[in-house]
Design a protein around this motif. Structure first.
Motif, PDB file in Angstrom:
ATOM      1  N   THR A   1      59.605  42.558  38.844  1.00 32.17           N
ATOM      2  CA  THR A   1      58.201  42.624  38.409  1.00 32.17           C
ATOM      3  C   THR A   1      57.285  41.992  39.453  1.00 32.17           C
ATOM      4  OG1 THR A   1      58.843  42.570  36.071  1.00 32.17           O
ATOM      5  CG2 THR A   1      56.568  41.959  36.606  1.00 32.17           C
ATOM      6  N   LEU A   2      57.716  40.858  40.026  1.00 32.04           N
ATOM      7  CA  LEU A   2      56.926  40.155  41.041  1.00 32.04           C
ATOM      8  C   LEU A   2      56.746  41.020  42.296  1.00 32.04           C
ATOM      9  CD1 LEU A   2      55.553  37.453  41.818  1.00 32.04           C
ATOM     10  CD2 LEU A   2      57.745  36.753  42.791  1.00 32.04           C
ATOM     11  N   THR A   3      57.840  41.587  42.802  1.00 30.34           N
ATOM     12  CA  THR A   3      57.744  42.438  43.989  1.00 30.34           C
ATOM     13  C   THR A   3      57.015  43.745  43.662  1.00 30.34           C
ATOM     14  OG1 THR A   3      60.003  43.217  43.503  1.00 30.34           O
ATOM     15  CG2 THR A   3      59.762  41.511  45.193  1.00 30.34           C
ATOM     16  N   GLY A   4      57.051  44.133  42.392  1.00 28.66           N
ATOM     17  CA  GLY A   4      56.300  45.314  41.960  1.00 28.66           C
ATOM     18  C   GLY A   4      54.797  45.099  42.065  1.00 28.66           C
ATOM     19  N   VAL A   5      54.370  43.858  41.877  1.00 24.63           N
ATOM     20  CA  VAL A   5      52.944  43.530  42.028  1.00 24.63           C
ATOM     21  C   VAL A   5      52.543  43.655  43.502  1.00 24.63           C
ATOM     22  CG1 VAL A   5      51.224  41.690  41.849  1.00 24.63           C
ATOM     23  CG2 VAL A   5      52.886  42.029  40.001  1.00 24.63           C
TER      24      VAL A   5
ATOM     25  N   VAL B   1      50.982  44.733  32.198  1.00 26.59           N
ATOM     26  CA  VAL B   1      51.045  43.395  32.814  1.00 26.59           C
ATOM     27  C   VAL B   1      50.984  43.509  34.336  1.00 26.59           C
ATOM     28  CG1 VAL B   1      52.542  41.390  33.212  1.00 26.59           C
ATOM     29  CG2 VAL B   1      52.262  42.293  30.897  1.00 26.59           C
ATOM     30  N   THR B   2      51.731  44.464  34.885  1.00 23.37           N
ATOM     31  CA  THR B   2      51.727  44.666  36.334  1.00 23.37           C
ATOM     32  C   THR B   2      50.336  45.012  36.836  1.00 23.37           C
ATOM     33  OG1 THR B   2      54.037  45.433  36.307  1.00 23.37           O
ATOM     34  CG2 THR B   2      52.713  46.010  38.246  1.00 23.37           C
ATOM     35  N   ASN B   3      49.642  45.887  36.116  1.00 23.84           N
ATOM     36  CA  ASN B   3      48.281  46.274  36.513  1.00 23.84           C
ATOM     37  C   ASN B   3      47.329  45.081  36.497  1.00 23.84           C
ATOM     38  OD1 ASN B   3      49.034  48.935  36.873  1.00 23.84           O
ATOM     39  ND2 ASN B   3      48.287  49.628  34.884  1.00 23.84           N
ATOM     40  N   VAL B   4      47.461  44.247  35.470  1.00 22.75           N
ATOM     41  CA  VAL B   4      46.600  43.060  35.369  1.00 22.75           C
ATOM     42  C   VAL B   4      46.895  42.091  36.512  1.00 22.75           C
ATOM     43  CG1 VAL B   4      46.090  40.996  34.000  1.00 22.75           C
ATOM     44  CG2 VAL B   4      46.256  43.225  32.881  1.00 22.75           C
ATOM     45  N   LEU B   5      48.183  41.881  36.794  1.00 20.96           N
ATOM     46  CA  LEU B   5      48.559  40.965  37.880  1.00 20.96           C
ATOM     47  C   LEU B   5      48.104  41.501  39.233  1.00 20.96           C
ATOM     48  CD1 LEU B   5      52.170  39.920  36.765  1.00 20.96           C
ATOM     49  CD2 LEU B   5      50.080  38.544  36.687  1.00 20.96           C
ATOM     50  N   ILE B   6      48.158  42.819  39.409  1.00 20.32           N
ATOM     51  CA  ILE B   6      47.680  43.434  40.655  1.00 20.32           C
ATOM     52  C   ILE B   6      46.191  43.188  40.835  1.00 20.32           C
ATOM     53  CG2 ILE B   6      47.174  45.669  41.745  1.00 20.32           C
ATOM     54  CD1 ILE B   6      49.914  46.623  40.695  1.00 20.32           C
ATOM     55  N   ILE B   7      45.444  43.369  39.745  1.00 18.37           N
ATOM     56  CA  ILE B   7      43.988  43.141  39.800  1.00 18.37           C
ATOM     57  C   ILE B   7      43.690  41.684  40.146  1.00 18.37           C
ATOM     58  CG2 ILE B   7      41.883  43.068  38.404  1.00 18.37           C
ATOM     59  CD1 ILE B   7      42.985  45.510  36.874  1.00 18.37           C
ATOM     60  N   LEU B   8      44.428  40.772  39.519  1.00 19.06           N
ATOM     61  CA  LEU B   8      44.199  39.344  39.772  1.00 19.06           C
ATOM     62  C   LEU B   8      44.593  38.970  41.202  1.00 19.06           C
ATOM     63  CD1 LEU B   8      45.528  37.797  36.425  1.00 19.06           C
ATOM     64  CD2 LEU B   8      43.140  38.031  37.151  1.00 19.06           C
ATOM     65  N   PHE B   9      45.763  39.437  41.639  1.00 13.01           N
ATOM     66  CA  PHE B   9      46.283  39.082  42.960  1.00 13.01           C
ATOM     67  C   PHE B   9      45.427  39.671  44.083  1.00 13.01           C
ATOM     68  CE2 PHE B   9      49.307  40.281  46.455  1.00 13.01           C
ATOM     69  CZ  PHE B   9      49.433  39.011  46.990  1.00 13.01           C
ATOM     70  N   TYR B  10      45.275  40.987  44.053  1.00  9.18           N
ATOM     71  CA  TYR B  10      44.509  41.629  45.119  1.00  9.18           C
ATOM     72  C   TYR B  10      43.000  41.420  44.942  1.00  9.18           C
ATOM     73  CZ  TYR B  10      48.671  43.779  47.060  1.00  9.18           C
ATOM     74  OH  TYR B  10      49.890  43.977  47.661  1.00  9.18           O
ATOM     75  N   GLY B  11      42.585  41.203  43.686  1.00  9.13           N
ATOM     76  CA  GLY B  11      41.177  40.899  43.438  1.00  9.13           C
ATOM     77  C   GLY B  11      40.777  39.568  44.057  1.00  9.13           C
ATOM     78  N   LEU B  12      41.686  38.600  44.008  1.00  8.83           N
ATOM     79  CA  LEU B  12      41.426  37.289  44.613  1.00  8.83           C
ATOM     80  C   LEU B  12      41.277  37.425  46.132  1.00  8.83           C
ATOM     81  CD1 LEU B  12      41.199  34.210  44.358  1.00  8.83           C
ATOM     82  CD2 LEU B  12      43.702  34.088  44.552  1.00  8.83           C
ATOM     83  N   ILE B  13      42.167  38.203  46.743  1.00  6.76           N
ATOM     84  CA  ILE B  13      42.072  38.424  48.192  1.00  6.76           C
ATOM     85  C   ILE B  13      40.760  39.131  48.528  1.00  6.76           C
ATOM     86  CG2 ILE B  13      43.121  39.581  50.181  1.00  6.76           C
ATOM     87  CD1 ILE B  13      45.824  39.321  48.771  1.00  6.76           C
ATOM     88  N   PHE B  14      40.413  40.130  47.728  1.00 12.81           N
ATOM     89  CA  PHE B  14      39.164  40.878  47.914  1.00 12.81           C
ATOM     90  C   PHE B  14      37.960  39.936  47.848  1.00 12.81           C
ATOM     91  CE2 PHE B  14      35.533  43.278  46.430  1.00 12.81           C
ATOM     92  CZ  PHE B  14      35.626  44.499  47.078  1.00 12.81           C
ATOM     93  N   PHE B  15      37.984  39.033  46.861  1.00 17.08           N
ATOM     94  CA  PHE B  15      36.881  38.093  46.668  1.00 17.08           C
ATOM     95  C   PHE B  15      36.758  37.132  47.848  1.00 17.08           C
ATOM     96  CE2 PHE B  15      35.366  33.951  45.097  1.00 17.08           C
ATOM     97  CZ  PHE B  15      34.111  34.325  44.603  1.00 17.08           C
ATOM     98  N   ILE B  16      37.889  36.703  48.399  1.00 12.97           N
ATOM     99  CA  ILE B  16      37.891  35.722  49.482  1.00 12.97           C
ATOM    100  C   ILE B  16      37.462  36.340  50.813  1.00 12.97           C
ATOM    101  CG2 ILE B  16      39.363  34.214  50.885  1.00 12.97           C
ATOM    102  CD1 ILE B  16      41.046  33.716  48.361  1.00 12.97           C
ATOM    103  N   VAL B  17      37.992  37.530  51.140  1.00  9.13           N
ATOM    104  CA  VAL B  17      37.765  38.096  52.486  1.00  9.13           C
ATOM    105  C   VAL B  17      36.656  39.135  52.548  1.00  9.13           C
ATOM    106  CG1 VAL B  17      40.186  37.677  53.045  1.00  9.13           C
ATOM    107  CG2 VAL B  17      39.496  39.947  52.246  1.00  9.13           C
ATOM    108  N   GLY B  18      36.266  39.695  51.402  1.00  8.74           N
ATOM    109  CA  GLY B  18      35.248  40.742  51.413  1.00  8.74           C
ATOM    110  C   GLY B  18      35.867  42.132  51.495  1.00  8.74           C
ATOM    111  N   TRP B  19      35.058  43.154  51.143  1.00 12.05           N
ATOM    112  CA  TRP B  19      35.611  44.491  51.011  1.00 12.05           C
ATOM    113  C   TRP B  19      36.030  45.121  52.340  1.00 12.05           C
ATOM    114  CZ3 TRP B  19      33.514  48.925  53.146  1.00 12.05           C
ATOM    115  CH2 TRP B  19      32.206  48.838  53.625  1.00 12.05           C
ATOM    116  N   LYS B  20      35.292  44.848  53.421  1.00 12.08           N
ATOM    117  CA  LYS B  20      35.628  45.457  54.717  1.00 12.08           C
ATOM    118  C   LYS B  20      36.970  44.948  55.229  1.00 12.08           C
ATOM    119  CE  LYS B  20      30.979  46.476  56.424  1.00 12.08           C
ATOM    120  NZ  LYS B  20      29.979  46.222  57.510  1.00 12.08           N
ATOM    121  N   ALA B  21      37.134  43.633  55.220  1.00 10.69           N
ATOM    122  CA  ALA B  21      38.392  43.044  55.688  1.00 10.69           C
ATOM    123  C   ALA B  21      39.545  43.468  54.775  1.00 10.69           C
ATOM    124  CB  ALA B  21      38.277  41.524  55.724  1.00 10.69           C
TER     125      ALA B  21
END
Length: 347
Positions: free
Chosen positions: A91-95, A184-204
């Motif tokens: 499940t973790l690697t699936g995220v 659950v996987t979809n929610v974790l993906i949103i949280l995980f990649y959403g955090l990266i998106f928030f930190i670096v911005g959409w272009k990066a």
């Protein structure tokens, strides 16, 4: 293949079907942290050169493919001894790879149980039509099939469809466990990649994560495609289908340069994997090298694998894949034979 030879072949690979927890942990360490390191260097490189960032992003895609192999082994319950450990890591690697664990686990099990069976196509495999099916298909079905088998669609738009659409939804009437795992996987993906998106911005984010995941998905589709689409690949109807033949003759041995073999987790030894799915990826090469009958599997190299891009339809009469042009020649030849027979009968 006789029943006796089949039993003997399974006995030969049985010693390799046991997970080695030490090797599994080492593989986790040399696979998952490098994904994050490559992303870090890619973000740092953006201030120097976007092309350098692309280099690190593409390198990260290689480690994402290797992460997917860990995910893949977990779905077979072969990466660790304990089921719960496999399920958690899967499940973790699936995220990270954008694949829902329970959904893919079920579909992939169906793929293994029906691979190369002409009467059981449609779940967990590449869409394959026989020449007769193509002839009988409607113009719309033919167009859809031609688009599907077009390399620019399969490897260009296919990755986007896979990670953004197909992997995000469940089929109707699936088990609650599978449905919830996808949610659950979809929610974790949103949280995980959403955090990266928030930190670096959409272009990066698009330059680094976007490129990494797109390239990794394209490479994954290519590996899955080439492992079963080669000229003399084995396909049979249910009445004649044989599991061992489907594994050894219907799956390729994709011989890759050592670095690429490592990044793809030995998945090139796909004939071994289909014969014994419980063999962890780090034992596949040894199982192949120590089991002589497995060395007769069709070997494909990076260069020769490109030929498979031409193959579109399967011809049950010649037991081989053919191009659309070859299929048309076959169809025209069959028509001429029928006309000749009718003409001779009328005389």
């Amino acid at each position: 293949m006789s029943k006796e030879k089949t039993v003997q072949l399974h006995k030969s690979v049985a010693p390799f079907t046991h997970a080695n927890n030490r090797k599994s942990i080492i593989q986790i360490i040399n696979t998952i942290p490098p994904v994050f390191l490559c992303w870090f260097f890619a973000f740092q490189s953006l201030s120097i050169s976007i092309w350098l960032a692309f280099v690190f992003s593409i390198l990260a895609s290689g480690f994402v493919v290797r992460t997917f192999i860990i995910f893949h082994d977990c779905t077979h319950g072969s990466f660790f001894h304990h089921k719960k450990t496999n399920d958690f890591l899967g499940t973790l690697t699936g995220v990270i790879t954008l694949f829902p664990y329970e959904k893919w686990k079920r579909e992939h099990a169906i793929h293994h149980a029906s691979s190369s069976n002409l009467d059981k196509r449609g779940i967990g495999d590449i869409w394959v039509m026989t020449i007769d099916e193509y002839v009988k298909a409607t113009k719309w079905q033919r167009l859809m099939y031609r688009l599907y088998r077009n390399p620019f669609i399969m490897f260009g738009l296919g990755p986007l469809y896979l990670i953004l659409v197909s992997n995000r939804m469940n089929r109707k009437n699936v088990r609650k466990k599978e449905r919830n795992n996808t949610y659950v996987t979809n929610v974790l993906i949103i949280l995980f990649y959403g955090l990266i998106f928030f930190i670096v911005g959409w272009k990066a984010f698009l330059i680094v994560q976007g490129v990494t995941l797109y390239v990794a998905a394209a490479l994954g589709i290519w590996l899955f495609y080439i492992q079963h689409t080669f000229e003399d690949s084995y396909f049979e109807e249910e009445s004649e289908w044989n599991y061992v033949k489907a594994a050894v003759e219907g799956s390729s041995y994709y011989e890759l340069p050592r670095v690429l073999q490592w990044l793809t987790g030995n998945i090139g030894y796909h004939h071994v994997h289909h014969l014994a799915p419980r063999v962890p990826n780090y034992h596949l090469e040894e199982a192949h090298e120590t089991t002589p009958p497995l060395q007769y599997a069709t070997k494909i190299t990076l260069i020769t694998s490109l030929d498979s891009l031409r193959y579109r339809l399967y011809n049950p009469m010649t037991k081989s894949f053919v191009t659309f042009r070859e299929a048309n020649q076959y169809i025209q030849g069959t028509k001429r034979e029928k006309l000749t027979k009718l003409s001779s009968q009328s005389k």
